[in-house]
Design a protein around this motif. Structure first.
Motif, PDB file in Angstrom:
ATOM      1  N   GLY A 230       0.906  -0.929  -0.009  1.00 13.88           N
ATOM      2  CA  GLY A 230      -0.030  -0.001  -0.046  1.00 13.88           C
ATOM      3  C   GLY A 230       0.930   1.269  -0.171  1.00 13.88           C
ATOM      4  N   ALA A 231       0.548   2.227   0.819  1.00 12.47           N
ATOM      5  CA  ALA A 231       1.045   3.440   0.907  1.00 12.47           C
ATOM      6  C   ALA A 231       2.634   3.598   1.410  1.00 12.47           C
ATOM      7  N   GLN A 234       6.447   2.849  -1.534  1.00 16.91           N
ATOM      8  CA  GLN A 234       7.337   3.919  -1.944  1.00 16.91           C
ATOM      9  C   GLN A 234       8.454   4.068  -1.076  1.00 16.91           C
ATOM     10  N   ASP A 254      -2.946  -0.100   3.829  1.00 15.09           N
ATOM     11  CA  ASP A 254      -3.915   0.713   3.115  1.00 15.09           C
ATOM     12  C   ASP A 254      -3.369   1.680   2.203  1.00 15.09           C
ATOM     13  N   GLY A 255      -4.162   2.071   1.174  1.00 13.63           N
ATOM     14  CA  GLY A 255      -3.635   3.115   0.186  1.00 13.63           C
ATOM     15  C   GLY A 255      -2.870   2.480  -0.750  1.00 13.63           C
ATOM     16  N   THR A 256      -2.336   3.396  -1.784  1.00  9.64           N
ATOM     17  CA  THR A 256      -1.196   2.789  -2.785  1.00  9.64           C
ATOM     18  C   THR A 256      -0.353   3.881  -2.794  1.00  9.64           C
ATOM     19  N   ALA A 257       0.475   3.517  -3.623  1.00  5.26           N
ATOM     20  CA  ALA A 257       2.196   4.466  -3.753  1.00  5.26           C
ATOM     21  C   ALA A 257       2.387   4.279  -5.178  1.00  5.26           C
ATOM     22  N   SER A 258       2.744   5.357  -5.894  1.00  6.04           N
ATOM     23  CA  SER A 258       3.434   4.916  -7.295  1.00  6.04           C
ATOM     24  C   SER A 258       4.896   4.612  -7.146  1.00  6.04           C
TER      25      SER A 258
END
Ligand SMILES: NC(=O)c1ccc[n+]([C@@H]2O[C@H](COP(=O)([O-])OP(=O)(O)OC[C@H]3O[C@@H](n4cnc5c(N)ncnc54)[C@H](OP(=O)(O)O)[C@@H]3O)[C@@H](O)[C@H]2O)c1
Length: 348
Positions: A230-231, A234, A254-258
């Motif tokens: 998730g976050a 990165q 949770d979340g996302t990261a590029s």
């Protein structure tokens, strides 16, 4: 027999139901029918029910339009197919991969059952395969990444069941490890269990600085073993030394990261996914070694396969809620009663 099943993906406490079904038919020639007694609730079981964010919904079984969770557990052989000579009714076995273990009975290929050593309890046996075999896969991936050189490994969710297996294996093999947990209470608990390894809480504002300071004195972080994703992804990649490898094997966060291509290219980073679902692709020799390792671990270090709580199969919703509680140590189990008229495979 009782079985837990779902016909669509969604919150596991909402979409799963307990159903009464006929027992499976007699096992095929190379199969066994196992009366399941204990099976774990793994985070991966819940992902199978709830789905992964951004991934297409998994289709339930085409014939029954329902899917039963669970891939491992232990039980007692009820009957064997015509070609099965190495197993007998009443024998205690652990099973993996055996889709649908959240059921009172399951039919499994005989060569996917593992006899439970006499001195191993039912509960330990139920946890004997998935996490220890995952540990073996992750360790191979770390060795590939380090390429026979000494190096520093950073792991996330270090207080998880698999995280504690990794810590113990690192201590046994002399691998340098930094443990990350998400809370100061989790860090204190882990330090008390394993005082020889550093533990850093990501709830500290300066946790990245703490990692950099520790790693800087030891040549940098060469490998990240990550089950949070998730976050966090990165930030974890940014902590890697040039040429390092991020091994991703879970999605607790949770979340996302590029992950931008240029920093990956410039620092020659490698991203690698690992899943126990590909364990069957290992060679038969490697699988036999892994299973022997798992049996030995269950015999010699059952405290590493510890249990947070046990619930009857019918109480699966309470069990899932327990799995979601922060600060839990160990795995939650679902149990089925042993038949009173059976002396087979006496409980241990
Ligand atoms: N790829 C594979 O084949 C494979 C196989 C086995 C396991 N896994 C993965 O490995 C991970 C651990 O599994 P397990 O069975 O060992 O788990 P577990 O015993 O149920 O423990 C879960 C741990 O995760 C921590 N946690 C939960 N949410 C978190 C978050 N958002 N950020 C940081 N930490 C968090 C908890 O910490 P607290 O103490 O703070 O609550 C707890 O220590 C899971 O992601 C699972 O899917 C993958």
């Amino acid at each position: 027999m009782r079985t837990v099943e779902h016909t669509r993906q969604g919150d596991a406490t909402q979409v799963l139901t307990l159903t009464e079904k006929p027992r499976p038919p007699a096992p095929g020639a190379a199969e066994v029918l196992v009366r399941m007694l204990v099976r774990p609730v793994h985070p991966g079981d819940l992902i199978g029910v709830e789905g992964m964010p951004g991934q297409p919904e998994q289709r339930p079984d085409a014939r029954s339009q329902a899917r039963t969770p669970g891939v491992e557990g232990m039980g007692v052989v009820e009957s064997v197919g015509a070609d099965v000579h190495a197993l007998h009714p009443g024998q205690r076995v652990a099973v993996f991969p055996a889709p649908g273990t959240w059921s009172d009975f399951v039919v499994v290929a005989a060569d996917l059952t593992v006899p439970v050593p006499d001195e191993v309890s039912d509960e330990t046996a139920a946890l004997m395969l998935v996490n220890p075999l995952t540990l073996r896969m992750l360790y191979r991936a770390v060795e590939d990444a380090l390429g026979r050189q000494p190096g520093l490994v950073l792991q996330t969710a270090a207080g998880s069941s698999i995280g504690r297996l990794i810590s113990a294996e690192a201590a046994r093999r002399g691998l340098q490890l930094i443990n990350l947990v998400r809370s100061t209470s989790g860090a204190e608990k882990l330090r008390a269990q394993n005082p020889s390894q550093p533990v850093i809480a990501t709830s500290d504002d300066d946790w990245r600085e703490q990692v950099r300071r520790y790693a800087g004195e030891r040549g940098g972080v060469q490998v990240v073993l990550d089950s949070v994703g998730g976050a966090m992804t990165q930030g974890l990649a940014a902590l890697l030394d040039a040429g390092g490898t991020l091994i991703s094997y879970g999605h607790l966060g949770d979340g996302t990261a590029s992950l931008e291509a240029l920093p990956l290219i410039a620092r020659a980073l490698t991203l690698r996914g690992e899943t126990i679902l590909r364990w069957m692709r290992r060679t038969p020799e490697e699988r036999a070694q892994d299973v022997a390792f798992a049996q030995d671990l269950a015999r010699s270090a059952p405290d590493l396969l510890d249990v947070a709580a046990r619930y009857d199969l019918a109480d699966f919703k309470a069990a899932i809620e327990h799995v979601r509680r922060p600060g839990r140590t160990g795995t939650v189990l679902l149990t089925s009663p042993r038949p009173v008229d059976s002396a087979q495979g006496a409980a241990r």
